[in-house]
Write an enzyme that holds these catalytic residues in place. Structure first.
Site, short mmCIF file in Angstrom:
data_model
loop_
_atom_site.label_atom_id
_atom_site.label_comp_id
_atom_site.label_asym_id
_atom_site.label_seq_id
_atom_site.Cartn_x
_atom_site.Cartn_y
_atom_site.Cartn_z
N HIS A 1 6.97 6.01 0.95
CA HIS A 1 7.73 4.90 0.36
C HIS A 1 8.48 5.36 -0.90
CE1 HIS A 1 4.41 2.70 2.52
NE2 HIS A 1 5.47 2.06 2.99
N HIS B 1 2.88 4.70 -0.60
CA HIS B 1 2.49 6.10 -0.72
C HIS B 1 3.75 6.94 -0.94
CE1 HIS B 1 3.92 6.24 3.40
NE2 HIS B 1 2.99 5.37 3.78
N LYS C 1 9.46 8.21 10.43
CA LYS C 1 8.08 8.27 10.93
C LYS C 1 7.88 7.25 12.04
CE LYS C 1 3.38 7.06 9.74
NZ LYS C 1 3.42 5.78 10.48
N ASP C 2 8.39 6.02 11.84
CA ASP C 2 8.33 4.98 12.87
C ASP C 2 9.63 5.04 13.68
OD1 ASP C 2 5.77 3.72 12.03
OD2 ASP C 2 6.89 3.30 10.22
N SER D 1 0.76 7.59 5.89
CA SER D 1 0.64 6.25 6.46
C SER D 1 -0.26 5.41 5.58
CB SER D 1 0.06 6.33 7.88
OG SER D 1 -0.30 5.04 8.35
N SER D 2 0.05 4.13 5.51
CA SER D 2 -0.79 3.22 4.72
C SER D 2 -2.20 3.12 5.30
CB SER D 2 -0.16 1.83 4.67
OG SER D 2 1.09 1.88 4.02
N ASN E 1 0.85 -1.19 0.00
CA ASN E 1 0.00 0.00 0.00
C ASN E 1 0.89 1.25 0.00
OD1 ASN E 1 -2.47 1.34 -0.11
ND2 ASN E 1 -2.51 1.62 2.11
#
Length: 510
Positions: A36, A33, A152-153, A188-189, A31
């Site tokens: 990525h 975005h 982000k993570d 985010s996915s 997924n």
């Protein structure tokens, strides 16, 4: 290179044999975005390595079966996005490929408690264990040169850095800043699950964090209760909101220059995270070491590559020494010294060759301060209490807002004891003498005796290390680099890697 899709773990080895190149690895759960896309394009632009994207929804990361079933699956579009943005190959394994039934050789890992028990780990039991297990499995299958991950993570990034270190995996982790959508929320996915109203709430949450970051730059403190109060007034369900040290994930301390403000909220069935880094000033790199260790050359290159101010503190002591000689002032007489402090002006200016010139009272002294005459007295002058006090104060004024790399002999111990990165750069006396000889011969044709240079260096080392005020010593938290056998560029790259490991990329975004 022909673009390929790999679906079996056994095909990885065949593919690796055919590419004859190092690998940049970008692991994803699909997924895809713009976040990525930024990872893939960064890998493509970083070097000439082959770029491999993996798409695998890891069941071990989900503590909720429904959450796993509802995770967006857009494989055809993911393939298109990956290839069009720089992927050379895509690895799409099945669960059975990654976790073969009855395979006792698979290593199921536990994330370190000190990093996984805070923030997301409070409610997502086992999540980071699953992350460690799958990434360890993928890294051992692929054996990439570089691993690209998003900030982000952030908690996950810290845990994976720990994994690479603990398991002694030969891979460099490259991170990119959190990528935000047009309205400021982190990509985010899971954003596809948000209703218009839920997205509004997420936008408010993210804007409060960004506002807190802006206020912190002025006020140097944070009021968590005030932020929680504002979020609660909007009926936002807060899972956590914490102010922590960015690397230990323990409560932030007053002395921390960089800290992490991180939160998680729930909107309907969707759980989303966001964070900002709070900074009192921009980062500082302190590089200490003895004469001839290559500090000046290395520091200049680091400053240029990281776009930091280069603060040559040694040049400041040399500049003052030059002025004392020029004015024929007896530096042993305190009153005369104090008088000269009132009128001296030491300024650094960039010249047309992108180098830094040193000016004393508007007179360029760049070459003069490097003479043997100055070298023979600078250690004595720099050991005078009043001289050090005056110049340390001047250096601290320059460093008040950070954003610099400074080199000298007491930078990490005295001038900037709270520097984010401290390096103690040294080399053997033989190596340092050879460098000094080469450097001097390139500037004049006079033959210099190597043994004489060694004696001078040993004498300078003794004086610097044994002076009463701010002696040359390695700071307790400094990283020692012995540069014998390494090129200048190798030393520079090593220090930049250490800097990137300590300083989040997001702090570079204004």
């Amino acid at each position: 290179m022909k673009k390929v899709i790999i679906r079996k773990t056994e095909e990885i080895e065949n593919w690796k044999r055919n590419i004859n190149n190092e690998i940049n690895f970008i692991p994803t759960m699909g997924n895809l975005h713009n976040g990525h896309i930024k990872l893939i394009s960064t890998a493509k632009n970083d070097n000439s390595n082959v770029n491999l994207v993996s798409i695998f929804i890891n069941p071990l990361q989900f503590d909720n079966k429904l959450d796993l079933e509802n995770y967006p699956k857009t494989i055809d579009n993911d393939i298109k996005i990956s290839f069009s943005n720089g992927a050379d190959a895509i690895f799409i394994p099945s669960n059975e490929d990654i976790y073969p039934p009855n395979n006792k050789n698979i290593k199921f890992l536990k994330a370190p408690i000190e990093l996984s028990s805070a923030l997301c780990g409070l409610n997502r039991i086992g999540h980071f264990d699953g992350v460690c297990t799958v990434v360890y499995r993928l890294l051992n299958l692929i054996k990439p040169k570089n691993l690209y991950l998003g900030e982000k993570d952030w908690q996950q990034l810290l845990i994976l850095k720990n994994l690479v270190l603990k398991e002694k995996l030969n891979v460099a982790i490259k991170s990119i800043p959190t990528q935000r959508d047009f309205d400021g929320i982190p990509l985010s996915s899971r954003n596809v699950h948000l209703s218009k109203n839920e997205r509004k709430l997420i936008r408010f949450f993210s804007s409060e964090l960004l506002e807190a970051k802006k206020n912190f730059q002025q006020e140097k403190n944070i009021n968590l209760n005030e932020i929680i109060k504002k979020l609660s007034a909007k009926k936002i369900s807060i899972e956590y909101l914490e102010h922590l040290h960015p690397h230990t994930l323990q409560k932030a301390r007053l002395e921390d220059n960089i800290s992490l403000l991180a939160g998680a909220i729930r909107c309907g069935e969707t759980r989303l995270i966001d964070h900002v880094f709070l900074m009192k000033r921009r980062p500082i790199i302190a590089i200490d070491g003895p004469a001839g260790s290559g500090k000046s050359t290395v520091t200049k290159l680091i400053a240029k590559k990281l776009k930091l101010l280069y603060l040559d503190t040694g040049a400041m002591y040399r500049a003052l020494s030059w002025l004392l000689l020029k004015e024929n002032i007896d530096y042993k007489k305190e009153k005369k010294l104090l008088n000269i402090f009132k009128d001296i002006s030491i300024v650094f200016k960039s010249n047309t060759n992108s180098h830094q010139d040193v000016y004393v009272n508007n007179c360029c002294v760049t070459e003069e301060i490097r003479s043997q005459k100055i070298s023979s007295i600078v250690s004595k002058i720099s050991s005078i209490k009043e001289v050090r006090k005056f110049l340390v104060e001047e250096q601290r004024k320059i460093g008040e807002s950070g954003g610099l790399v400074a080199e000298g002999r007491d930078i990490g111990t005295t001038v900037f004891p709270n520097a984010e990165l401290k390096i103690f750069l040294t080399a053997s006396i033989d190596e340092r003498a050879k460098r000094r000889k080469s450097d001097k011969q390139s500037k004049d044709s006079q033959e210099i005796d190597l043994d004489t240079l060694k004696e001078l260096i040993e004498k300078r080392d003794f004086e610097d290390s044994n002076r009463e005020i701010s002696p040359l010593i390695k700071a307790n938290d400094a990283i020692e680099i012995i540069s014998d056998g390494y090129t200048i560029n190798e030393v520079v790259d090593k220090i930049i890697d250490l800097y990137n490991d300590k300083i989040p990329k997001e702090t570079e975004i204004k």
